[in-house]
Design a protein around this motif. Sequence first.
Motif, PDB file in Angstrom:
ATOM      1  N   GLY A  38      -8.369   0.081  -3.590  1.00  0.00           N
ATOM      2  CA  GLY A  38      -8.016  -0.387  -2.120  1.00  0.00           C
ATOM      3  C   GLY A  38      -9.194  -1.100  -1.497  1.00  0.00           C
ATOM      4  O   GLY A  38      -9.053  -2.392  -0.854  1.00  0.00           O
ATOM      5  N   TRP A  39     -10.268  -0.706  -1.345  1.00  0.00           N
ATOM      6  CA  TRP A  39     -11.150  -1.399  -0.785  1.00  0.00           C
ATOM      7  C   TRP A  39     -11.718  -2.487  -1.170  1.00  0.00           C
ATOM      8  O   TRP A  39     -11.863  -3.646  -0.327  1.00  0.00           O
ATOM      9  CB  TRP A  39     -12.606  -0.287  -0.756  1.00  0.00           C
ATOM     10  CG  TRP A  39     -13.411  -0.487  -1.958  1.00  0.00           C
ATOM     11  CD1 TRP A  39     -13.044   0.450  -3.218  1.00  0.00           C
ATOM     12  CD2 TRP A  39     -14.403  -1.185  -2.542  1.00  0.00           C
ATOM     13  NE1 TRP A  39     -13.880   0.110  -4.003  1.00  0.00           N
ATOM     14  CE2 TRP A  39     -14.628  -0.832  -4.140  1.00  0.00           C
ATOM     15  CE3 TRP A  39     -14.972  -2.427  -1.952  1.00  0.00           C
ATOM     16  CZ2 TRP A  39     -15.558  -1.509  -4.581  1.00  0.00           C
ATOM     17  CZ3 TRP A  39     -16.083  -3.073  -2.721  1.00  0.00           C
ATOM     18  CH2 TRP A  39     -16.289  -2.620  -4.086  1.00  0.00           C
ATOM     19  N   THR A  40     -11.611  -3.102  -2.392  1.00  0.00           N
ATOM     20  CA  THR A  40     -11.831  -4.418  -2.984  1.00  0.00           C
ATOM     21  C   THR A  40     -10.820  -5.211  -2.107  1.00  0.00           C
ATOM     22  O   THR A  40     -11.177  -6.533  -1.852  1.00  0.00           O
ATOM     23  CB  THR A  40     -11.789  -4.490  -4.606  1.00  0.00           C
ATOM     24  OG1 THR A  40     -10.464  -3.938  -4.824  1.00  0.00           O
ATOM     25  CG2 THR A  40     -12.905  -4.133  -5.170  1.00  0.00           C
ATOM     26  N   THR A  64       0.922  -1.288  -0.089  1.00  0.00           N
ATOM     27  CA  THR A  64       0.140   0.001  -0.131  1.00  0.00           C
ATOM     28  C   THR A  64       0.673   1.200   0.092  1.00  0.00           C
ATOM     29  O   THR A  64       0.319   2.240  -0.448  1.00  0.00           O
ATOM     30  CB  THR A  64      -0.893   0.200   1.129  1.00  0.00           C
ATOM     31  OG1 THR A  64       0.057   0.110   2.152  1.00  0.00           O
ATOM     32  CG2 THR A  64      -1.673  -1.147   1.199  1.00  0.00           C
ATOM     33  N   VAL A 113      -4.395  -0.162   3.772  1.00  0.00           N
ATOM     34  CA  VAL A 113      -5.043  -0.603   2.375  1.00  0.00           C
ATOM     35  C   VAL A 113      -6.342   0.216   2.186  1.00  0.00           C
ATOM     36  O   VAL A 113      -6.290   1.022   1.162  1.00  0.00           O
ATOM     37  CB  VAL A 113      -5.789  -2.054   2.464  1.00  0.00           C
ATOM     38  CG1 VAL A 113      -6.541  -2.238   1.154  1.00  0.00           C
ATOM     39  CG2 VAL A 113      -4.688  -2.847   2.811  1.00  0.00           C
ATOM     40  N   VAL A 114      -6.973   0.789   3.280  1.00  0.00           N
ATOM     41  CA  VAL A 114      -8.266   1.619   2.948  1.00  0.00           C
ATOM     42  C   VAL A 114      -7.686   3.170   2.802  1.00  0.00           C
ATOM     43  O   VAL A 114      -7.976   3.633   1.878  1.00  0.00           O
ATOM     44  CB  VAL A 114      -8.933   1.837   4.425  1.00  0.00           C
ATOM     45  CG1 VAL A 114     -10.210   2.758   4.287  1.00  0.00           C
ATOM     46  CG2 VAL A 114      -9.652   0.336   4.626  1.00  0.00           C
ATOM     47  N   SER A 120      -4.802   3.862   1.293  1.00  0.00           N
ATOM     48  CA  SER A 120      -4.307   3.879  -0.155  1.00  0.00           C
ATOM     49  C   SER A 120      -5.533   4.238  -1.246  1.00  0.00           C
ATOM     50  O   SER A 120      -5.130   4.966  -2.175  1.00  0.00           O
ATOM     51  CB  SER A 120      -3.598   2.696  -0.508  1.00  0.00           C
ATOM     52  OG  SER A 120      -4.842   1.715  -0.689  1.00  0.00           O
ATOM     53  N   ASP A 121      -6.819   3.990  -0.651  1.00  0.00           N
ATOM     54  CA  ASP A 121      -7.884   4.374  -1.761  1.00  0.00           C
ATOM     55  C   ASP A 121      -7.883   6.006  -1.803  1.00  0.00           C
ATOM     56  O   ASP A 121      -8.415   6.519  -2.776  1.00  0.00           O
ATOM     57  CB  ASP A 121      -9.249   4.162  -0.979  1.00  0.00           C
ATOM     58  CG  ASP A 121      -9.632   2.899  -1.708  1.00  0.00           C
ATOM     59  OD1 ASP A 121      -9.097   2.464  -2.474  1.00  0.00           O
ATOM     60  OD2 ASP A 121     -10.887   2.491  -1.151  1.00  0.00           O
ATOM     61  N   LEU A 136      -4.856  -2.993   7.378  1.00  0.00           N
ATOM     62  CA  LEU A 136      -6.255  -2.800   6.802  1.00  0.00           C
ATOM     63  C   LEU A 136      -6.409  -1.174   6.648  1.00  0.00           C
ATOM     64  O   LEU A 136      -6.931  -0.728   5.674  1.00  0.00           O
ATOM     65  CB  LEU A 136      -7.285  -3.428   7.857  1.00  0.00           C
ATOM     66  CG  LEU A 136      -7.560  -4.979   7.375  1.00  0.00           C
ATOM     67  CD1 LEU A 136      -8.611  -5.427   8.210  1.00  0.00           C
ATOM     68  CD2 LEU A 136      -7.912  -4.988   6.037  1.00  0.00           C
ATOM     69  N   ALA A 137      -5.899  -0.557   7.719  1.00  0.00           N
ATOM     70  CA  ALA A 137      -6.171   0.955   7.535  1.00  0.00           C
ATOM     71  C   ALA A 137      -5.285   1.270   6.525  1.00  0.00           C
ATOM     72  O   ALA A 137      -5.542   2.271   5.794  1.00  0.00           O
ATOM     73  CB  ALA A 137      -5.491   1.611   9.032  1.00  0.00           C
ATOM     74  N   ALA A 176      -9.320  -4.726   0.449  1.00  0.00           N
ATOM     75  CA  ALA A 176      -9.381  -4.727   2.167  1.00  0.00           C
ATOM     76  C   ALA A 176     -10.426  -5.703   2.359  1.00  0.00           C
ATOM     77  O   ALA A 176     -10.381  -6.666   3.444  1.00  0.00           O
ATOM     78  CB  ALA A 176      -9.856  -3.254   2.605  1.00  0.00           C
TER      79      ALA A 176
END
Lengths: 610, 528
Positions: free
Chosen positions: A515-517, A420, A503-504, A506-507, A500-501, A519
């Motif tokens: 990113g959310w997919t 990310t 990944v989110v 990076s959106d 997870l934070a 995640a």
Amino acid sequence: MSVGPTLLLVLLGLPLAAAVAVALLGRGRAEAARVIALFVVLINLGLTVALVANAAPKLAARELPADGRPLSFAPIMVPGAVSKDPASEDSHRTKWELIPLDFTPQKPGVPRPTNAPAVRFYLGVDGINLWLVALTSLLMVSAVLASWEAITERAHEYYAWLLVLATGMTGVFLAFDIILFYVFFELTLIPLYFLVGVWGGSGRREAARKLFLYTLAGSLITLIGALVVVGATASEKKPATFEIPELVRRVHDMSREAHGTLAAAEQKQRLEAPPPRDIDDPDAPPPPGSDIAQQSRQRYHDLMTLQAFVFLTLCVGFAVKVPLVPVHTWLPDAYAEAPLPITFLLSAVLAKMGTYGILRLAIPLAPDAALSLGLPVLGSLGVLGIVYGAFCAFGQTDLRRLLAYSSVSHLGFCVLGLVTVTVAGLTGGLLHMVNHGLATGLLFLLIGMLADRYGGNREGPAFSGLAAKFPTMALLVMLGSLASVGLPGLNSFVSEVLMLAGVVASDARPGDGRGWTLAVGAAAGIVLGAWYTMTMLRNVFFGPLREPGGGGPRPDLNGRELVAALPLAVFCVVLGLFPTPVLKSVERDIAVVATPAAAQPPAVAKTPVP
Amino acid sequence: VPTTDPVIVSLWDVFGLARSEFILLVEACILFLGATFRTVPRSMWSGVAVAGLFIALLDALVLPQPQVPLSTVGPLLFDPLARLSRVLALALGVVLVFASDTDELEDRVAPEYLGCLLLAVAGMSLVGRANDLVVLYLALELISIPTYVMLALPRPDAGAQEATVKYFLLSVLSSAMLLFGLSYLYGLAGTTNVTALGEALVRGLDSGGPSLPAVTLIGVAMVVAGLGFKVTAVPFHFYAPDVYQGAPITPVAFLAVLPKLAGIFALVRLLGYTGPVPAVQAFDPHLMILLWIMAAITMTLGNVLALLQDNLQRILAYSSIAHAGYMLIGLGAATQLAPRAATEPVFGVEAVLFYLIAYAAMTLGAFGVLQILDTPQRRVETVDDLAGLYRTEPVLALFMSLFLFSLIGMPLTAGFVGKFMLFYSAVRVSAGDSPFGLFPLLALLGAVNAAVAAYYYLRLVGVMYFREALEPVKPTRSVGGWVALGACAGLTLALGVLPKPVLQATRNAAMPAPAPAVEEVAASDPQR
């Protein structure tokens, strides 16, 4: 005079020297061999404690520059440092040359320039590697203790190879020269080959060969990637360098310059553009400034191609080592056939060399490509690994294979967090390396001890209700399982939430919307992980008591086994409750890796520290 | 320091230029004469040969050498490359004489065999020093002709004879091709002097003339083909597997190393990598593409075919083909980098020279192990024959693993440093930002090849350590063999751990000679 550099040298050299001594002991001195080995790894553990006590406060005390973008890694405790003054930039570099490439005769009295092209013996400590070195030293003790009774044949050789392996693993983490890194990376292969091939299970020869060849093939491609970086950053003014910090600095400079000139040229072109012309007129003169823009666009494009090449080639070797899904096929064999202490090290430490390589080399040496290719390629593979590994783990009856696939799953998560290229994701990924080493390492150890009690039988369905028989073991297995599932309060929770934070987060970057997919996939992986781990736990340790080969008195964990397993369990809890010292010490170095993404809101970096 | 006349007028002058080599020739004659005394044991002849080599080494290293003031007229050179090739040849000769201390070589044939060996060593030394097409050709023949004898001498059976005939026929063919190419080059430049020839070609381009005529390319291609036989480059490799398998191990070990080294030195000389004006520029880009293709095919074919073999000597034959391919990477990269050698830390030629030394150490070592293991009572011919070597001969197994790991290119061995240098030179060819140049791709192919090669080398290690022997080996007693083995193992490790002295020597040898100042040339040129 600081003792740090000497500490590092002893940490590397002592196991190697001891390995030679142990190998020379000869046959029939198994007792002496393992005592020496234990003694050495305990000394190393002591040294590592001293190292951490010495380095961690210094690392945590480092200030971030005002704009939050440190230029490059700055290892401390460098042996053979160019300058002894810790404030000087040169204290982070070494003058010890391994393969000198410059033989221009020096005038008498003129010292050899410290930036002469050479492969250097460049070691050091920073936030990123300190905790991995500590993990290695800690787990080596467990590995020796776990080998204590399991290995009787050719024991002196076994411990010699094990100690060589310790040097190799520590060296990979400590190296700050890209070729030295590669040297240690490869050097771990030779001991592993013999450890798996001689002392493994029935399919050991095939497993050892697969392990060696897969890793070698990958890492040779990594070597080419590394050489391409070195070649591309060298010029007449800046002689070739193999030092990772200097390479990172040059790569970031190149990237910044290319972005800057491109933006400036386009700006200029836009300002000076004549009124719109008839686009169908091919003979119209091109607008002024367009050739400059064209050139800078071309250079920008070339640089991006270069970075993509570097990123992908570097990642091949690391992906094999982790392993990511399409290149993971060596893993089930190796994990199942290797002797237990080696499986334990493979999953707990050696796999981390791959993720460490991504963090230390692949992302910083190809920052733009890491942003554009990281999530789509490696991130997708990571999520694929998370889900695929979880399903495979669920389908295994062999407990060791189950853990092997769960490693694939967890490390896919780790890679996802790293690529990310956000502060949270990188920090989480780094922390997860340590956490996974502790939690999965603990489980591998305990499953091995369980199998020892039943003549090597580790078929899950053969057991049931063992908690009644081995309460201590059951307790520790449960702790390890819960830790690897990510129960709040235990270590993996912290790192998984951070990842997870990331990944989110990076959106939030412009242009990134996937990113959310990822995640969602990763979160699904956590659920699946809980599913197979808890199923295993229920089937094996709870319910009515059933054991293969009939009942009979079998002891719970003995003192040696407890000493091997307990520290891991303790650290699972400690890191779950107090991760701040680790997080604090890595802040500056993570900022180096995350530099191109530094534009994100600072709140993200600080979110979920419990 | 005595200086010779720039124009050599008599044979006597040449004698002064090639003193060390003449010592070897005299020594060889003594051995040939000694062959008539049938009762003298082998070890004594080895002693004589080693003594001769040491005298030659002493002469080469300690005594002052005559200077050639003008490299465009002398037939032999004394530049750093010449010195390296001479010292390397003599040192290799010492190791090869020690390695010849096996029962394969009966007392009856030993003096003749050793005499031929010394001749070949003298030939290799001259190849590295030759500055004249004719001298170069003769020096190469001085290697080839003794080789025919050496292949046939130790074991007069059908297999060895077949191998000898095969080698002879193809070698003669390759000599013809080489001569053909040399004649074209001579016709183009009007001189047989290699330095002058290179300069003439480059200057011809510089002065704005048309690009070199197509015959140049034919000439160069033929030269590369003729020498490609010596270095076992594909498609001139066909003899290698059969000859290596059919002939006795002792001469095969020689064949795998000495002619190949000589071939590379000849290529470096003839293609003009190290002249004052690097003549490789003149052949650009055709030579680069030719070497690129040869390197790619040679290493790939060598490694892939080695995968299919079961006979140890055939495996080593294909492995030696593959290693020739790696060396060609460096030569190809150097066609681009040689003109800016001064600013490139690694420009290809020194990488090739370093790899040559590494290759010699590890290949001779691997053959040396087989030589000690293989006896008429218990043959060691196929991979399975090595099974369980770890139990019966732990030291030999350890040595063999060292050489094999070095051949794979594992760190801390000579093979790694060599591959590192070669690949780095290839990567530097595209100094721009784009990585998709020809040579970085070749480096990538080389890396893939190294991984493929690991499969068959590792197979040998696995057999030695993970399997049990069906029948224990019965190694020969060979003090000399062990000495040679120790030297190879020591060198393999030393080059991997502390490569600095050898790196420095190869770098010095590879650096293009400084161009002489114009006035100096004018003053010493008798034609003006």
